[in-house]
Design an enzyme around this catalytic site. Sequence first.
Site, PDB file in Angstrom:
ATOM      1  N   LYS A   1      -0.520  -1.450  -1.467  1.00 55.15           N
ATOM      2  CA  LYS A   1      -0.731  -0.853  -0.145  1.00 55.15           C
ATOM      3  C   LYS A   1      -1.147  -1.910   0.870  1.00 55.15           C
ATOM      4  CE  LYS A   1      -4.515   1.104   1.087  1.00 55.15           C
ATOM      5  NZ  LYS A   1      -5.706   1.977   1.178  1.00 55.15           N
TER       6      LYS A   1
ATOM      7  N   ASP B   1      -1.205   5.232   2.283  1.00 53.59           N
ATOM      8  CA  ASP B   1      -2.622   5.523   2.083  1.00 53.59           C
ATOM      9  C   ASP B   1      -2.798   7.035   1.973  1.00 53.59           C
ATOM     10  OD1 ASP B   1      -2.316   6.475   4.655  1.00 53.59           O
ATOM     11  OD2 ASP B   1      -3.932   5.281   5.518  1.00 53.59           O
TER      12      ASP B   1
END
Length: 213
Positions: free
Chosen positions: A121, A139
Site C-alpha cells: 500500500k 487502504d
Amino acid sequence: MRKKELYQHVIDYFEKAMPVAETELHYSNPFELLVAVILSAQCTDKRVNQITPPLFRDFPSPELMAAATPEVIFGYIRSVSYPNNKAKHLCGMAQMLVRDFHSEVPGTLEDLVKLPGVGRKTANVIQSVIFNKAAMAVDTHVFRVSHRIGLVPKSCTTPLATEKQLMKYLPEEIIPKAHHWLILHGRYVCTARKPLCESCGLNGICKESLKNQ
C-alpha cells in the site's frame, strides 16, 4: 447497470465533484512523503501533519535520519500509533536509502517494498503521488468505498484483490487521481459508521444506497 457503465458514472461524477484530488499529507520532497506515509499507517493524516514539521526540520535528509537512533526519532513521533515500531522503521528505511539507493527514493514496487515499514500500500502511494504511475493503494477507505458503490464484488475480500479489480476497470491515466477520489470520498462522505448518503452525488447508483431504499 453493467460494470463498465457504473465505472463511467463514478468517474464522471468525481471529475466534476472533485477535479483536484491530492494527498492530504504535507510534504515537500519524495523523502518527506515516504516518511509521512509510513507514519500514517493506522493513523490519521491530521495527526501525522501535526508531528512531521519538527521531524522534517531536524531530519531533512536520509543521511541525517540514518544517523539518528530509534529512541531519538521516537521523541518526535510519540503521539502517532505504534511509535516504537515506526521509529525503528524510519531509521532502517533511511539507512537503506543511503546504503542501497544513493539516498534517493526508488520508483518501483520491487525496490520500495524492500524498505523497512513499506508494504504494498505504501509503495503504491509513492508510485502514484511521486512518480504518477498507475498504482492503486488500497487502504480502509478505498476498500470500503469501492465495495459499497459496487465497483468490486464481495468476492474481493483482500486489499490485493480489490486493487486488481479497480486496476482492471479504471483507465490507466486516471488511476493516480482515482486513488485520491476514493480515499477522500470515504473520509468525508462515505464514512465508516454514518455514511452521508443523502448528500452523496452517487446516491441512486451506489449499490449500498440502492439496497437501503
